[in-house]
Design a protein around this motif. Structure first.
Motif, PDB file in Angstrom:
ATOM      1  N   ALA A  18      14.674  11.166 -14.888  1.00  0.00           N
ATOM      2  CA  ALA A  18      13.696  10.549 -13.055  1.00  0.00           C
ATOM      3  C   ALA A  18      12.159  10.514 -14.269  1.00  0.00           C
ATOM      4  CB  ALA A  18      13.461  12.030 -12.488  1.00  0.00           C
ATOM      5  N   VAL A  19      11.609   9.277 -13.387  1.00  0.00           N
ATOM      6  CA  VAL A  19      10.366   9.106 -13.513  1.00  0.00           C
ATOM      7  C   VAL A  19       9.362   8.599 -13.249  1.00  0.00           C
ATOM      8  CG1 VAL A  19       8.712   6.823 -14.844  1.00  0.00           C
ATOM      9  CG2 VAL A  19      11.053   7.326 -15.863  1.00  0.00           C
ATOM     10  N   LEU A  20       9.879   8.006 -11.831  1.00  0.00           N
ATOM     11  CA  LEU A  20       9.265   8.480 -10.318  1.00  0.00           C
ATOM     12  C   LEU A  20      10.105   9.446  -9.474  1.00  0.00           C
ATOM     13  CD1 LEU A  20       8.223   4.778  -8.923  1.00  0.00           C
ATOM     14  CD2 LEU A  20       6.601   6.560 -10.537  1.00  0.00           C
ATOM     15  N   ARG A  21       9.459   9.993  -8.801  1.00  0.00           N
ATOM     16  CA  ARG A  21      10.313  11.260  -7.774  1.00  0.00           C
ATOM     17  C   ARG A  21       9.950  11.165  -6.565  1.00  0.00           C
ATOM     18  NH1 ARG A  21      11.323  15.998 -11.759  1.00  0.00           N
ATOM     19  NH2 ARG A  21      10.537  14.842 -13.927  1.00  0.00           N
ATOM     20  N   ASP A  22      10.118  10.844  -5.081  1.00  0.00           N
ATOM     21  CA  ASP A  22      10.269  10.162  -4.283  1.00  0.00           C
ATOM     22  C   ASP A  22       8.277  10.412  -4.003  1.00  0.00           C
ATOM     23  OD1 ASP A  22      10.569  11.038  -1.455  1.00  0.00           O
ATOM     24  OD2 ASP A  22      10.088  12.767  -1.294  1.00  0.00           O
ATOM     25  N   LEU A  23       8.182   9.311  -4.009  1.00  0.00           N
ATOM     26  CA  LEU A  23       6.977   8.884  -3.860  1.00  0.00           C
ATOM     27  C   LEU A  23       7.052   8.365  -2.162  1.00  0.00           C
ATOM     28  CD1 LEU A  23       5.150   7.149  -7.331  1.00  0.00           C
ATOM     29  CD2 LEU A  23       5.661   9.333  -5.994  1.00  0.00           C
ATOM     30  N   SER A  24       6.096   7.752  -1.855  1.00  0.00           N
ATOM     31  CA  SER A  24       5.485   7.591  -0.645  1.00  0.00           C
ATOM     32  C   SER A  24       4.432   7.010   0.192  1.00  0.00           C
ATOM     33  CB  SER A  24       6.232   8.409   0.758  1.00  0.00           C
ATOM     34  OG  SER A  24       7.485   8.347   0.492  1.00  0.00           O
ATOM     35  N   PHE A  25       3.733   5.806   0.136  1.00  0.00           N
ATOM     36  CA  PHE A  25       2.357   5.997   0.485  1.00  0.00           C
ATOM     37  C   PHE A  25       2.147   4.153   1.376  1.00  0.00           C
ATOM     38  CE2 PHE A  25       1.736   2.516  -2.914  1.00  0.00           C
ATOM     39  CZ  PHE A  25       2.834   3.206  -3.974  1.00  0.00           C
ATOM     40  N   VAL A  26       1.485   4.208   2.412  1.00  0.00           N
ATOM     41  CA  VAL A  26       0.891   2.619   2.248  1.00  0.00           C
ATOM     42  C   VAL A  26       0.236   2.070   1.078  1.00  0.00           C
ATOM     43  CG1 VAL A  26       2.589   3.119   4.054  1.00  0.00           C
ATOM     44  CG2 VAL A  26       0.048   3.241   3.830  1.00  0.00           C
ATOM     45  N   LEU A  27      -0.427   0.775   1.070  1.00  0.00           N
ATOM     46  CA  LEU A  27      -1.686   0.122   0.726  1.00  0.00           C
ATOM     47  C   LEU A  27      -2.142  -0.582   2.075  1.00  0.00           C
ATOM     48  CD1 LEU A  27      -0.857  -0.699  -3.380  1.00  0.00           C
ATOM     49  CD2 LEU A  27      -1.876   1.879  -2.147  1.00  0.00           C
ATOM     50  N   ARG A  28      -2.898  -0.899   1.738  1.00  0.00           N
ATOM     51  CA  ARG A  28      -4.499  -2.022   2.895  1.00  0.00           C
ATOM     52  C   ARG A  28      -4.704  -3.307   2.065  1.00  0.00           C
ATOM     53  NH1 ARG A  28      -3.590  -0.074   7.488  1.00  0.00           N
ATOM     54  NH2 ARG A  28      -3.384   1.726   7.983  1.00  0.00           N
ATOM     55  N   PRO A  29      -4.853  -3.838   2.931  1.00  0.00           N
ATOM     56  CA  PRO A  29      -5.471  -5.631   2.102  1.00  0.00           C
ATOM     57  C   PRO A  29      -7.198  -4.697   2.265  1.00  0.00           C
ATOM     58  CG  PRO A  29      -4.795  -5.092   4.302  1.00  0.00           C
ATOM     59  CD  PRO A  29      -4.264  -4.581   4.305  1.00  0.00           C
ATOM     60  N   GLY A  30      -8.260  -5.197   1.469  1.00  0.00           N
ATOM     61  CA  GLY A  30      -9.198  -5.275   1.537  1.00  0.00           C
ATOM     62  C   GLY A  30     -10.015  -3.550   1.022  1.00  0.00           C
ATOM     63  N   GLN A  31      -8.397  -3.301   0.521  1.00  0.00           N
ATOM     64  CA  GLN A  31      -9.220  -1.727  -0.792  1.00  0.00           C
ATOM     65  C   GLN A  31      -8.750  -2.310  -2.380  1.00  0.00           C
ATOM     66  OE1 GLN A  31      -7.302   1.528   1.033  1.00  0.00           O
ATOM     67  NE2 GLN A  31      -9.477   1.887   1.729  1.00  0.00           N
ATOM     68  N   ILE A  32      -9.379  -1.738  -3.267  1.00  0.00           N
ATOM     69  CA  ILE A  32      -8.726  -1.210  -4.211  1.00  0.00           C
ATOM     70  C   ILE A  32      -7.941  -0.177  -4.647  1.00  0.00           C
ATOM     71  CG2 ILE A  32      -9.779  -1.309  -7.431  1.00  0.00           C
ATOM     72  CD1 ILE A  32     -11.961  -2.731  -6.834  1.00  0.00           C
ATOM     73  N   THR A  33      -7.265   0.566  -4.788  1.00  0.00           N
ATOM     74  CA  THR A  33      -6.457   1.872  -4.693  1.00  0.00           C
ATOM     75  C   THR A  33      -6.224   1.706  -6.398  1.00  0.00           C
ATOM     76  OG1 THR A  33      -5.474   1.140  -3.054  1.00  0.00           O
ATOM     77  CG2 THR A  33      -4.651   3.213  -4.490  1.00  0.00           C
ATOM     78  N   GLY A  34      -6.562   2.820  -7.013  1.00  0.00           N
ATOM     79  CA  GLY A  34      -6.840   3.334  -8.733  1.00  0.00           C
ATOM     80  C   GLY A  34      -5.808   4.732  -8.753  1.00  0.00           C
ATOM     81  N   ARG A 203       4.495  11.991  -9.745  1.00  0.00           N
ATOM     82  CA  ARG A 203       4.515  12.981  -8.501  1.00  0.00           C
ATOM     83  C   ARG A 203       3.067  12.808  -8.316  1.00  0.00           C
ATOM     84  NH1 ARG A 203       7.805  16.512  -8.943  1.00  0.00           N
ATOM     85  NH2 ARG A 203       9.464  17.191  -7.842  1.00  0.00           N
ATOM     86  N   PHE A 204       2.516  11.982  -6.742  1.00  0.00           N
ATOM     87  CA  PHE A 204       0.775  12.023  -6.530  1.00  0.00           C
ATOM     88  C   PHE A 204       0.546  13.758  -6.804  1.00  0.00           C
ATOM     89  CE2 PHE A 204       2.472   8.132  -4.885  1.00  0.00           C
ATOM     90  CZ  PHE A 204       1.347   7.616  -6.137  1.00  0.00           C
ATOM     91  N   VAL A 205      -0.580  14.333  -7.714  1.00  0.00           N
ATOM     92  CA  VAL A 205      -1.425  15.091  -6.881  1.00  0.00           C
ATOM     93  C   VAL A 205      -2.283  15.254  -6.168  1.00  0.00           C
ATOM     94  CG1 VAL A 205      -0.534  16.068  -9.198  1.00  0.00           C
ATOM     95  CG2 VAL A 205      -2.051  14.844  -9.755  1.00  0.00           C
ATOM     96  N   ALA A 206      -2.385  13.951  -6.095  1.00  0.00           N
ATOM     97  CA  ALA A 206      -3.720  13.580  -4.904  1.00  0.00           C
ATOM     98  C   ALA A 206      -3.971  12.262  -4.965  1.00  0.00           C
ATOM     99  CB  ALA A 206      -5.895  14.169  -5.412  1.00  0.00           C
ATOM    100  N   ASP A 207      -4.568  11.929  -3.365  1.00  0.00           N
ATOM    101  CA  ASP A 207      -4.567  10.517  -2.781  1.00  0.00           C
ATOM    102  C   ASP A 207      -5.827  10.922  -1.727  1.00  0.00           C
ATOM    103  OD1 ASP A 207      -4.386   8.683  -1.521  1.00  0.00           O
ATOM    104  OD2 ASP A 207      -2.540   8.669  -0.238  1.00  0.00           O
ATOM    105  N   ALA A 208      -6.839   9.924  -2.289  1.00  0.00           N
ATOM    106  CA  ALA A 208      -8.234  10.809  -1.940  1.00  0.00           C
ATOM    107  C   ALA A 208      -9.034   9.180  -2.594  1.00  0.00           C
ATOM    108  CB  ALA A 208      -8.596  11.987  -2.275  1.00  0.00           C
ATOM    109  N   THR A 209     -10.467   8.999  -1.660  1.00  0.00           N
ATOM    110  CA  THR A 209     -11.455   8.450  -2.015  1.00  0.00           C
ATOM    111  C   THR A 209     -12.286   9.666  -3.210  1.00  0.00           C
ATOM    112  OG1 THR A 209     -13.249   9.483  -0.758  1.00  0.00           O
ATOM    113  CG2 THR A 209     -11.920   7.527   0.356  1.00  0.00           C
ATOM    114  N   PRO A 210     -12.844   8.597  -4.126  1.00  0.00           N
ATOM    115  CA  PRO A 210     -13.390   9.453  -5.199  1.00  0.00           C
ATOM    116  C   PRO A 210     -14.681  10.280  -4.792  1.00  0.00           C
ATOM    117  CG  PRO A 210     -13.636   6.966  -5.319  1.00  0.00           C
ATOM    118  CD  PRO A 210     -13.177   7.551  -4.503  1.00  0.00           C
TER     119      PRO A 210
END
Ligand SMILES: Nc1ncnc2c1ncn2[C@@H]1O[C@H](COP(=O)(O)OP(=O)(O)OP(=O)(O)O)[C@@H](O)[C@H]1O
Ligand SMILES: [Mg+2]
Lengths: 234, 245
Positions: A18-34, A203-210
């Protein structure tokens, strides 16, 4: 505004693991996501799933309103692979001309300027430095002015000046409405992103602005924040 | 599939070949050297040269194009450019036909040179017109390209790709009727020989050696070689998957 990427319950197994495990997220235009995380945590696999080249994807991945990998997305999504994917025995401009014909784009000269390779245009790719080669690969993905640009470690091997120039370019692209997802394990680049996805073990361990990330972890840089989160999760 | 992308692909493949003048020179000169050797090996028996020279004109384009195509396609796979291309609007047909056009052009040059030297300098005596020889040789080249594109999907390295020549081409060569007449073979081998496309390529050249007429048998040979090439191209397009594990 429509989301650029919508991912729900994405899981991927490669070679029985299992390499990716149950990820859910959205990305919006106009943003750089790292997309940050240690080697082998699944960054490339996630990017491949968004572009639609990864087999064995479970869950749903919607890109610009279409299922990932649909034929209609092939001009609207740009993908820069981790290893440069260009023809070593062609010159810089020959590579770009070929990809431009494939993509139906007339932006060869413009893109050469954008990646600062105008003075190397007639040099064979096999004689370029690693960083120059990576920029040729990046240039091929810029040709079609994609609405979603997926970059797998695009700044590896670049000096600070070039790195700054490329991040300025990335910023211009999102200001014009594109959505960028950039993977990296160079944590100091994270400060330049609008949003960070920290990944560990699929898995994601964080999802936030720097800023928010430093605030919640009390760390003084993203590297420290990542280590704090990784230890907390362990 | 679009004409623009197919032609751009053919142009790109030809540019890559131009960057490798040694390979180009080998492809064009080796057939001439071998034909010349053969001519003087049978110096006092010109009828043997006439018998073998024609089929050789068909075999050169087949063998060289098979080798060059399988290695070129393998490089495309291992360098990541194939995966990258398959994320663009490029159709699988654009890639396959682009390759076929580019190597077809080289085969045309190769055959024109080899036929000119064989017919006019070495005195090869063929009954049929040189135009027919070129048509058949081109079809043989296409067969080589198509088989090379298809089989390259099963090679993981250039070492393996090169070994496909003895593995897939030599058996066809042994059974094609050039070394031993097909009717003298064991039944099983004859059936195999019937199933190998190269048999029809060589049979076609033998017919052109013997007679200048466009017979039914010749047309059958042309159709089988053309049909086998198309089949291999279709199989080849299945090996170009946009997704991988
Ligand atoms: N084709 C494959 N078959 C089996 N396992 C694979 C395959 N490709 C990758 N993996 C495994 O999947 C995991 C995630 O790989 P991935 O390439 O997504 O990591 P990454 O985060 O991009 O790493 P890096 O920062 O080193 O590029 C790794 O453990 C890797 O060994
Ligand atoms: Mg990676």
């Amino acid at each position: 505004m429509m989301n650029s990427v919508e991912v729900a319950h994405l899981s991927v197994s490669r070679g029985g693991n299992a390499v990716l495990r149950d990820l859910s997220f959205v990305l919006r235009p106009g943003q750089i996501t790292g997309l940050l995380g240690p080697s082998g945590c699944g960054k490339t696999t996630l990017l491949r799933a968004l572009v639609g080249v990864q087999r064995g994807v479970r869950g749903t991945v919607t890109v610009l309103g279409e299922p990932a990998g649909s034929a209609r997305l092939r001009r609207r999504v740009g993908y820069v692979t981790q290893a440069p994917a260009v023809y070593a025995d062609l010159s810089v401009v020959e590579n770009l001309r070929y990809f431009a014909s494939v993509l139906g784009s007339g932006r060869v000269e413009e893109v050469l300027q954008q990646v600062s390779l105008a003075d190397r245009r007639d040099q064979l790719v096999q004689t370029l430095s690693g960083g120059e080669r990576a920029r040729v690969s990046l240039a091929t993905a810029l040709l079609s002015t994609p609405e979603l640009l997926v970059l797998d470690e695009p700044t590896v091997g670049l000096d600070p000046v070039l790195r700054r120039d490329l991040w300025q370019l990335f910023r211009r692209l999102v200001d014009e409405g594109a959505c960028l997802l950039v993977s990296s394990h160079v944590m100091d680049e994270a400060q330049r992103c609008d949003r960070l996805l920290l990944m560990r073990n699929g898995r994601f361990v964080a999802d936030a602005t720097p800023g928010k990330l430093l605030e919640t972890t009390g760390a003084k840089d993203v590297e420290g924040a990542f280590l704090a989160l990784a230890e907390a999760a362990a | 599939m679009t004409a623009r992308v197919t032609l751009a692909t053919a142009h790109r493949v030809l540019t890559q070949l131009r960057r490798d003048p040694r390979t180009m020179a080998l492809m064009l000169v080796v057939p001439l050297v071998l034909l010349t050797l053969l001519r003087y090996v049978y110096d006092d028996r010109p009828q043997v040269f006439d018998h073998v020279g024609g089929p050789l004109l068909a075999l050169f384009p087949f063998i060289t194009m098979f080798l060059v195509t399988s290695v070129a396609m393998l490089r495309e796979r291992t360098s990541g450019t194939l995966e990258r291309l398959l994320t663009t609007p490029l159709g699988r047909g654009d890639l396959l036909v682009g390759y076929a056009l580019a190597f077809g052009a080289v085969a045309l040059l190769q055959t024109a040179l080899a036929s000119t030297v064989a017919l006019w300098l070495l005195g090869l005596d063929l009954a049929a017109s040189p135009a027919l020889v070129v048509v058949l040789a081109l079809l043989d080249a296409l067969l080589g390209v198509a088989l090379g594109l298809f089989l390259s999907a099963f090679a993981r390295s250039e070492f393996q790709a090169v070994q496909f020549l003895p593995a897939f081409v030599l058996p066809q060569l042994l059974l094609c009727g050039l070394f031993a007449p097909r009717h003298s073979m064991a039944a099983v081998l004859r059936w195999l020989s019937d199933a190998f496309p190269l048999t029809y390529a060589v049979d076609g050249m033998q017919r052109l050696t013997a007679s200048g007429e466009v017979t039914r048998g010749l047309l059958t040979d042309l159709a089988v070689v053309g049909g086998a090439s198309l089949l291999a191209l279709v199989l080849g397009s299945w090996t170009l998957q946009r997704q991988s594990a």
